[in-house]
Design a protein around this motif. Sequence first.
Motif, PDB file in Angstrom:
ATOM      1  N   PHE A   1      75.822   1.499 -14.365  1.00  0.00           N
ATOM      2  CA  PHE A   1      75.431   1.364 -15.696  1.00  0.00           C
ATOM      3  C   PHE A   1      74.476   0.113 -15.761  1.00  0.00           C
ATOM      4  O   PHE A   1      73.543   0.279 -16.751  1.00  0.00           O
ATOM      5  N   SER A   2      74.679  -1.000 -15.137  1.00  0.00           N
ATOM      6  CA  SER A   2      73.876  -2.064 -15.396  1.00  0.00           C
ATOM      7  C   SER A   2      72.592  -1.971 -14.963  1.00  0.00           C
ATOM      8  O   SER A   2      71.413  -2.213 -15.501  1.00  0.00           O
ATOM      9  N   THR A   3      72.371  -1.272 -13.655  1.00  0.00           N
ATOM     10  CA  THR A   3      71.033  -0.922 -12.930  1.00  0.00           C
ATOM     11  C   THR A   3      70.375   0.005 -14.043  1.00  0.00           C
ATOM     12  O   THR A   3      69.086  -0.167 -14.327  1.00  0.00           O
ATOM     13  N   TYR A   4      70.981   1.081 -14.474  1.00  0.00           N
ATOM     14  CA  TYR A   4      70.349   2.020 -15.298  1.00  0.00           C
ATOM     15  C   TYR A   4      69.932   1.404 -16.334  1.00  0.00           C
ATOM     16  O   TYR A   4      68.651   1.814 -16.964  1.00  0.00           O
ATOM     17  N   LEU A   5      70.620   0.871 -17.187  1.00  0.00           N
ATOM     18  CA  LEU A   5      70.177   0.476 -18.373  1.00  0.00           C
ATOM     19  C   LEU A   5      69.024  -0.831 -18.624  1.00  0.00           C
ATOM     20  O   LEU A   5      68.154  -0.728 -19.121  1.00  0.00           O
ATOM     21  N   THR A   6      69.078  -1.663 -17.192  1.00  0.00           N
ATOM     22  CA  THR A   6      68.212  -2.441 -17.180  1.00  0.00           C
ATOM     23  C   THR A   6      66.931  -1.816 -16.894  1.00  0.00           C
ATOM     24  O   THR A   6      65.681  -2.255 -17.512  1.00  0.00           O
ATOM     25  N   LEU A   7      66.721  -0.847 -15.854  1.00  0.00           N
ATOM     26  CA  LEU A   7      65.687  -0.023 -15.797  1.00  0.00           C
ATOM     27  C   LEU A   7      65.115   0.610 -16.974  1.00  0.00           C
ATOM     28  O   LEU A   7      63.988   0.833 -17.175  1.00  0.00           O
ATOM     29  N   GLY A   8      65.941   1.171 -17.868  1.00  0.00           N
ATOM     30  CA  GLY A   8      65.576   1.724 -19.016  1.00  0.00           C
ATOM     31  C   GLY A   8      65.007   0.877 -19.838  1.00  0.00           C
ATOM     32  O   GLY A   8      64.016   1.534 -20.570  1.00  0.00           O
ATOM     33  N   LEU A   9      65.358  -0.333 -20.143  1.00  0.00           N
ATOM     34  CA  LEU A   9      64.707  -1.347 -20.996  1.00  0.00           C
ATOM     35  C   LEU A   9      63.602  -1.685 -20.501  1.00  0.00           C
ATOM     36  O   LEU A   9      62.521  -1.902 -21.129  1.00  0.00           O
ATOM     37  N   TYR A  10      63.451  -1.942 -19.057  1.00  0.00           N
ATOM     38  CA  TYR A  10      62.202  -2.350 -18.420  1.00  0.00           C
ATOM     39  C   TYR A  10      61.007  -1.528 -18.435  1.00  0.00           C
ATOM     40  O   TYR A  10      59.979  -1.906 -18.752  1.00  0.00           O
ATOM     41  N   GLY A  11      61.422  -0.097 -18.429  1.00  0.00           N
ATOM     42  CA  GLY A  11      60.277   0.901 -18.772  1.00  0.00           C
ATOM     43  C   GLY A  11      59.891   1.147 -20.072  1.00  0.00           C
ATOM     44  O   GLY A  11      58.924   1.257 -20.383  1.00  0.00           O
ATOM     45  N   THR A  12      61.053   1.035 -20.923  1.00  0.00           N
ATOM     46  CA  THR A  12      60.535   1.200 -22.359  1.00  0.00           C
ATOM     47  C   THR A  12      59.829  -0.066 -22.940  1.00  0.00           C
ATOM     48  O   THR A  12      58.815   0.313 -23.788  1.00  0.00           O
ATOM     49  N   LEU A  13      59.809  -1.072 -22.145  1.00  0.00           N
ATOM     50  CA  LEU A  13      59.038  -2.212 -22.856  1.00  0.00           C
ATOM     51  C   LEU A  13      57.452  -2.158 -21.861  1.00  0.00           C
ATOM     52  O   LEU A  13      56.761  -3.140 -22.197  1.00  0.00           O
ATOM     53  N   GLY A  14      57.463  -1.153 -21.394  1.00  0.00           N
ATOM     54  CA  GLY A  14      56.100  -0.843 -20.588  1.00  0.00           C
ATOM     55  C   GLY A  14      55.863  -1.328 -19.392  1.00  0.00           C
ATOM     56  O   GLY A  14      54.678  -1.600 -18.825  1.00  0.00           O
ATOM     57  N   HIS A  15      56.882  -1.955 -18.791  1.00  0.00           N
ATOM     58  CA  HIS A  15      56.816  -2.480 -17.271  1.00  0.00           C
ATOM     59  C   HIS A  15      56.991  -1.356 -16.407  1.00  0.00           C
ATOM     60  O   HIS A  15      57.594  -0.069 -16.528  1.00  0.00           O
ATOM     61  N   ARG A  16      56.537  -1.275 -14.975  1.00  0.00           N
ATOM     62  CA  ARG A  16      56.582  -0.566 -13.838  1.00  0.00           C
ATOM     63  C   ARG A  16      56.939  -1.214 -12.672  1.00  0.00           C
ATOM     64  O   ARG A  16      56.600  -2.448 -12.582  1.00  0.00           O
ATOM     65  N   LEU A  17      57.819  -0.793 -11.836  1.00  0.00           N
ATOM     66  CA  LEU A  17      58.182  -1.443 -10.454  1.00  0.00           C
ATOM     67  C   LEU A  17      56.799  -1.967  -9.860  1.00  0.00           C
ATOM     68  O   LEU A  17      55.911  -1.308  -9.819  1.00  0.00           O
ATOM     69  N   ASN A  18      56.911  -2.805  -9.170  1.00  0.00           N
ATOM     70  CA  ASN A  18      56.124  -3.880  -8.328  1.00  0.00           C
ATOM     71  C   ASN A  18      56.644  -4.445  -7.290  1.00  0.00           C
ATOM     72  O   ASN A  18      57.842  -4.034  -6.813  1.00  0.00           O
ATOM     73  N   LEU A  19      55.995  -5.238  -6.475  1.00  0.00           N
ATOM     74  CA  LEU A  19      56.375  -5.855  -5.220  1.00  0.00           C
ATOM     75  C   LEU A  19      57.755  -6.674  -5.353  1.00  0.00           C
ATOM     76  O   LEU A  19      58.536  -6.562  -4.445  1.00  0.00           O
ATOM     77  N   MET A  20      57.945  -7.222  -6.827  1.00  0.00           N
ATOM     78  CA  MET A  20      59.092  -7.915  -6.654  1.00  0.00           C
ATOM     79  C   MET A  20      60.245  -7.102  -7.406  1.00  0.00           C
ATOM     80  O   MET A  20      61.229  -7.075  -7.012  1.00  0.00           O
ATOM     81  N   THR A  21      59.985  -6.232  -8.362  1.00  0.00           N
ATOM     82  CA  THR A  21      60.842  -5.758  -9.295  1.00  0.00           C
ATOM     83  C   THR A  21      61.635  -4.596  -8.543  1.00  0.00           C
ATOM     84  O   THR A  21      62.426  -4.015  -8.833  1.00  0.00           O
ATOM     85  N   VAL A  22      60.857  -4.223  -7.561  1.00  0.00           N
ATOM     86  CA  VAL A  22      61.682  -3.152  -6.577  1.00  0.00           C
ATOM     87  C   VAL A  22      62.806  -3.654  -6.023  1.00  0.00           C
ATOM     88  O   VAL A  22      63.637  -2.888  -5.526  1.00  0.00           O
ATOM     89  N   LEU A  23      62.997  -4.896  -5.955  1.00  0.00           N
ATOM     90  CA  LEU A  23      64.300  -5.587  -5.504  1.00  0.00           C
ATOM     91  C   LEU A  23      65.416  -5.584  -6.695  1.00  0.00           C
ATOM     92  O   LEU A  23      66.268  -5.885  -6.530  1.00  0.00           O
ATOM     93  N   LEU A  24      64.947  -5.095  -7.974  1.00  0.00           N
ATOM     94  CA  LEU A  24      65.978  -5.157  -9.070  1.00  0.00           C
ATOM     95  C   LEU A  24      67.071  -4.472  -8.751  1.00  0.00           C
ATOM     96  O   LEU A  24      68.110  -5.135  -9.025  1.00  0.00           O
ATOM     97  N   PRO A  25      67.047  -3.218  -8.317  1.00  0.00           N
ATOM     98  CA  PRO A  25      68.348  -2.348  -8.234  1.00  0.00           C
ATOM     99  C   PRO A  25      69.351  -3.185  -6.975  1.00  0.00           C
ATOM    100  O   PRO A  25      70.574  -3.428  -7.446  1.00  0.00           O
ATOM    101  N   VAL A  26      68.878  -3.454  -5.908  1.00  0.00           N
ATOM    102  CA  VAL A  26      69.809  -4.028  -5.053  1.00  0.00           C
ATOM    103  C   VAL A  26      70.234  -5.522  -5.418  1.00  0.00           C
ATOM    104  O   VAL A  26      71.448  -5.901  -4.918  1.00  0.00           O
ATOM    105  N   VAL A  27      69.515  -6.208  -6.181  1.00  0.00           N
ATOM    106  CA  VAL A  27      70.120  -7.682  -6.836  1.00  0.00           C
ATOM    107  C   VAL A  27      71.099  -7.341  -7.563  1.00  0.00           C
ATOM    108  O   VAL A  27      72.183  -8.069  -7.489  1.00  0.00           O
ATOM    109  N   ILE A  28      70.700  -6.474  -8.212  1.00  0.00           N
ATOM    110  CA  ILE A  28      71.937  -6.296  -9.436  1.00  0.00           C
ATOM    111  C   ILE A  28      73.051  -5.722  -9.062  1.00  0.00           C
ATOM    112  O   ILE A  28      74.194  -6.302  -9.288  1.00  0.00           O
ATOM    113  N   ILE A  29      73.090  -4.786  -7.795  1.00  0.00           N
ATOM    114  CA  ILE A  29      74.048  -4.213  -7.211  1.00  0.00           C
ATOM    115  C   ILE A  29      75.056  -5.249  -6.510  1.00  0.00           C
ATOM    116  O   ILE A  29      76.238  -5.379  -6.715  1.00  0.00           O
ATOM    117  N   LEU A  30      74.401  -5.898  -5.769  1.00  0.00           N
ATOM    118  CA  LEU A  30      75.091  -7.027  -4.743  1.00  0.00           C
ATOM    119  C   LEU A  30      75.365  -8.176  -5.707  1.00  0.00           C
ATOM    120  O   LEU A  30      76.659  -8.720  -5.583  1.00  0.00           O
TER     121      LEU A  30
END
Length: 744
Positions: free
Chosen positions: A243-272
């Motif tokens: 739920f945390s990863t999903y909602l974070t990505l949802g807000l991230y995309g809603t605010l106009g952001h896209r995955l990049n070299l750093m934020t590609v790490l977002l899911p695994v950092v949040i998970i761990l």
Amino acid sequence: MIALLYRFRLAFLSLTLLAGLALWPGVKAALVVDNSLAVWFLRGDPALAAYHEFREKFGNDEVVVIAVRAGRETLLSPANLQALRQLDAELAALPAVATVFGPGSATLPRRSLLGSYAAPLLAPGTNGEAVRAALQTLPTLREQLFTADYRTARLLVVLKASADFDNQRGQLLDEVRATVLRHFPASRAHLGGIGVVYAGLNALSQQDFGLFLGVGYLLMGLVFLLIYRDWRLLLYVLGVVGFSTYLTLGLYGTLGHRLNLMTVLLPVVIILLGLMDALHVINERNQLASKTTTDNTELALQALRATFYPCLFTTLTTVAGFLALLTSPMAILQTFGLFTALGIGLCLVFTFGLGVWLLPLARPAAPSTRAASTRLAGFYGWVLRRQVPLGTAALLLLLGLAAGLPRLRADTYTLGYFPPSHPVVRDHQAIQAAWGAYLPLELLVTPRAGQSLHSPAVLQAAVAFADSARQLAGVGRIFGFHSLYLGGLEARLGERRSRVALGSASVLRLSHEQLAADYPSLARQFETANGGTGRITVSGPMLSARQLTAKTDSLLAIARATLGPVATVRPAGYQPMYANIVQYVTASQTNSLLLSCGLVFFLVWLFIRDLRLALLTVVPNLFPVLVVLGLMGWLGITLDTATASIAAIVLSFSVDDTMHFIYHYRQQRRAGHAPAVARLATITHVGPAIVLTGTILFCGYAFMMLGSLKTVQTFGALTAVAIAGALLGELIIFPIVLAWFDKD
């Protein structure tokens, strides 16, 4: 609060599901990868403003460099000349292409009784000898089209700028590549340029995102099933991080952001990192189960109550560490820090929001917890019996690592992000081997008062600059506004007399008029409409940011000596921004580390309200930071976009277990227990969770070494080493420090 969560657990779950539905479009938008300049630099950055100014004056600077090589025959064979002519025409016909400059589209200045006109170099029926003869007297043009042996030709494809260009780049480059391969085989045709690098990074980022998301959940599932053997606990932690990863990505995309070299790490950092609090809650529930026969529901609620306060402060310290990245002058790090902090905060919410739902359904694992506590008690006794040698070894290790700090260097090398066998790297190497240095460094020349771009003094100075700059190691072909005049004069007067004619104002005035009449499109690429600014493109190799800064400084020194008296020269385009990354990385590391240290220490003190104990926590938590930075210094690993934030991140998660340790230790001391008893009770109570979280984090970040991007591999390896250092500091250094400074 726990009682309220339990009472309104159905409403909490319903709101979560509704939020998930509402944010689904944002999730889909977030999964589009974008490594464009907009994600790297802040909107008000002067370098970014200068880049946009350059594009407004000279159009899109994103040029695809195509090098085609001959097979058995030279490129002047009839078949190759026809292929070059058709290739230029088909590329120019693509909707996304603004202009093409290559052998098939090149024109030669001609004169007739009716005046001057431009004739195509490769007119139908033109043979190789005619091409060679025509270019023999036009060296300035020839070196932009062919190598001296006519075995390699270069085409420059300028793409049209558009509002959504970054999203379409990959598709546009695929169209260009497909067009090239219809005329030349892949073994003889190679694509290069900044846009090609961007597209390659986007593809690898997308690939690594899927890998890490899958590996993160798979690793978590395997660990929980192996240790707890309870699918309900697995459902609990999956729900927390999912739920945390999903909602974070949802807000991230809603605010106009896209995955990049750093934020590609977002899911695994949040998970761990999101696992840590959930594991401490489960450990607390298991510890309580070994001491009481309370029913599962009450047992779960008691565990949630007991861990809420330390989990709240561990989340705050972790969030503070990531929010410290907001001090970075790089947008890519600010965005990563902000949304990782958001994800970690959501993990706290779901740790307790889902805990009241699912923990009462799972059975306690008290026997396994007691066994782990017993082994940790034995280990703790072994550590205390060897305080002096272990403390001495830790001190020597600290001093050795500290000696590596002066060796740290900030730098970044974009091509180094790719695996050595990647097509982008292979094409780059093939172009450099066949054609030479080809990546552009743009310089803008503004004449001083009383001068113009076609003034003799300015053009002679520009030619002198080009002649001197070619002597620098690594510098390839140079083409600029001066080349247009020099090429026109070569066609009219020949190579030798053309340089002499550069001193004649009347001849240059006629050349300027002819240039505007016969080659308006080419002129606009190197001169502004009012003639106030000219452009010189210096071709060079792919360099690191630090090397590029040194090369730019050398070119500007030559420019001051040659062009300085008659014009001002400044770097422009993409490369100056790339060079600025060194300064930004250094500022990011320094600012984020200092701020996170201050915030973490303040929160620890606020948490335990004991200045001495708060100071003691500094030692075990700075130890893993020193491990990472010292190791980077000794191994020659540079601070770049991936590692610029690593010290602040390491500090933020290493302090989490310290908070749980010091919270329980403080409770034991307040209950009247002696320090030795309090330490033993603490290590046996929170130790199993510390070991388990450390093990999961180590394995999770070590798995990043399987990524395709070198930045991801380096980040994962260094963070795994830091976690090992944090575990060492927590289980060995911290107990020894407590024993020395909080004696019976």
